[in-house]
Design an enzyme around this catalytic site. Structure first.
Site, short mmCIF file in Angstrom:
data_model
loop_
_atom_site.label_atom_id
_atom_site.label_comp_id
_atom_site.label_asym_id
_atom_site.label_seq_id
_atom_site.Cartn_x
_atom_site.Cartn_y
_atom_site.Cartn_z
CG ASP A 76 -2.38 -0.37 -1.14
OD1 ASP A 76 -1.49 -0.25 -1.99
OD2 ASP A 76 -3.38 -1.09 -1.31
CG ASP A 87 0.85 -0.36 -5.82
OD1 ASP A 87 1.83 -0.18 -6.57
OD2 ASP A 87 0.02 -1.26 -6.01
#
Length: 338
Positions: free
Chosen positions: A170, A191
């Site tokens: 992230d 991600d």
């Protein structure tokens, strides 16, 4: 259904973003910079920390203010609050002007708040700076891998030029609003570009560091949630490099949208390319496309069957001018030094 901390944070973010979008538009005085603040370690500077420099700017500012950040390592969390638009952060090179902090999501703190840099306001420019979250990077495996954001970007009309975003899971929370990332570097594995920004990534170097050799990573986790939602990530040019294996994206919401155009893919891109995550059976809603891409990872013969084939006329919708710059906000920004 019980909401995860990330889902709760996302709902709160949307509320804040929509609230601000309905506020009074600010043009920041065109291309003029009203004054310059200098941050650094020497005696000939205005402030020694970036956050104190931001704090010094008046609320509801409506003129561009430049904060020039001298070369150095700044160990601090930096937040541009909602009520302080029209701020320029100017470094002296992403290799030498580095903002770093070690933080991560927890039960009490959502993913977004772990960000080293959090930009809540509209009309923000940053150039020649590295934003780094060192939590999963510098610990040499001693800590559990957790979401640890380098930059959280809420505000509309945000421009990042020659910046670097360094993390592992992230890295870049591209929350919502129109964002333009140009000639920038983004590093991570899981991600590491995620959210629902209406964002254009031009000539960016995407580096999937591939620390976990058993499982492929994911470059994007895009969260568009309706067919009318303007959000999506468009990558124009640039490259996807790294080691290990990486998927180009997985769905965070049912109408997830990611387009790569004329991007060079190294061999680290998996043959299937994309993952439906928890939205299996709804793949027809996704817009995942690769157009005129090249390199050893650009072979689409084994891609998932639900990637989109976009025509030249459809691609015009995803040009810089059409996708994020219909009101010409990019043309009215102050000049960034080369």
């Amino acid at each position: 259904m019980e909401l995860s901390p990330r889902s709760i944070a996302f709902i709160l973010i949307l509320f804040i973003s929509y609230f601000f979008c309905f506020g009074v538009a600010v043009d920041c005085g065109g291309k003029n910079v009203s004054y310059i603040i200098t941050v650094g370690r020497s005696d000939k500077v205005t402030f020694r920390t970036i956050q104190v420099a931001i704090d010094s700017i008046k609320s509801n500012n409506d003129q561009w203010v430049k904060i020039h950040i001298k070369a150095g390592l700044y160990i601090e969390k930096v937040h541009i609050p909602l009520e302080k638009p029209c701020i320029i952060l100017e470094g002296e090179g992403s290799q030498t002007t580095i903002i770093s902090f070690s933080d991560h999501s927890s039960f009490k703190q959502g993913t977004s708040q772990s960000g080293t840099f959090i930009s809540s306001s509209s009309n923000v420019i940053a150039s020649d700076i590295t934003f780094k979250n060192s939590y999963n990077i510098d610990d040499k495996g001693s800590n559990q891998i957790l979401p640890a954001v380098a930059a959280t970007i809420y505000g509309d009309k945000s421009f990042f030029f020659r910046c670097s975003f360094v993390g592992y899971q992230d890295t870049l929370f591209d929350v919502g609003g129109r964002h333009y990332f140009k000639d920038s570097y983004i590093q991570g594995e899981v991600d590491f570009i995620f959210g629902n920004g209406q964002s254009y990534y031009e000539n960016c170097l995407i580096n999937a560091i591939g620390r976990n050799r058993k499982l492929p990573g994911f470059v994007t986790a895009q969260s568009r949630d309706s067919s009318n939602d303007p959000g999506g990530f468009v990558f124009e040019g640039g490259s996807v490099i790294g080691n290990g294996e990486v998927n180009l994206g997985r769905a965070w919401r049912a109408y997830s949208r990611v387009i790569f155009h004329n991007t060079n893919f190294s061999s680290i891109v998996t043959p299937q390319g994309w993952n439906a995550a928890s939205y299996g059976g709804q793949e027809n809603k996704f817009t995942y496309a690769e157009v005129d891409c090249k390199g050893p990872g650009a072979d689409t013969s084994k891609r998932v069957p639900w990637t989109k084939k976009l025509s030249s006329s459809q691609m015009k919708e995803f040009s810089l001018a059409s996708f994020i710059n219909k009101d010409s906000w990019l043309d009215n920004l102050p000049t960034i030094s080369q």
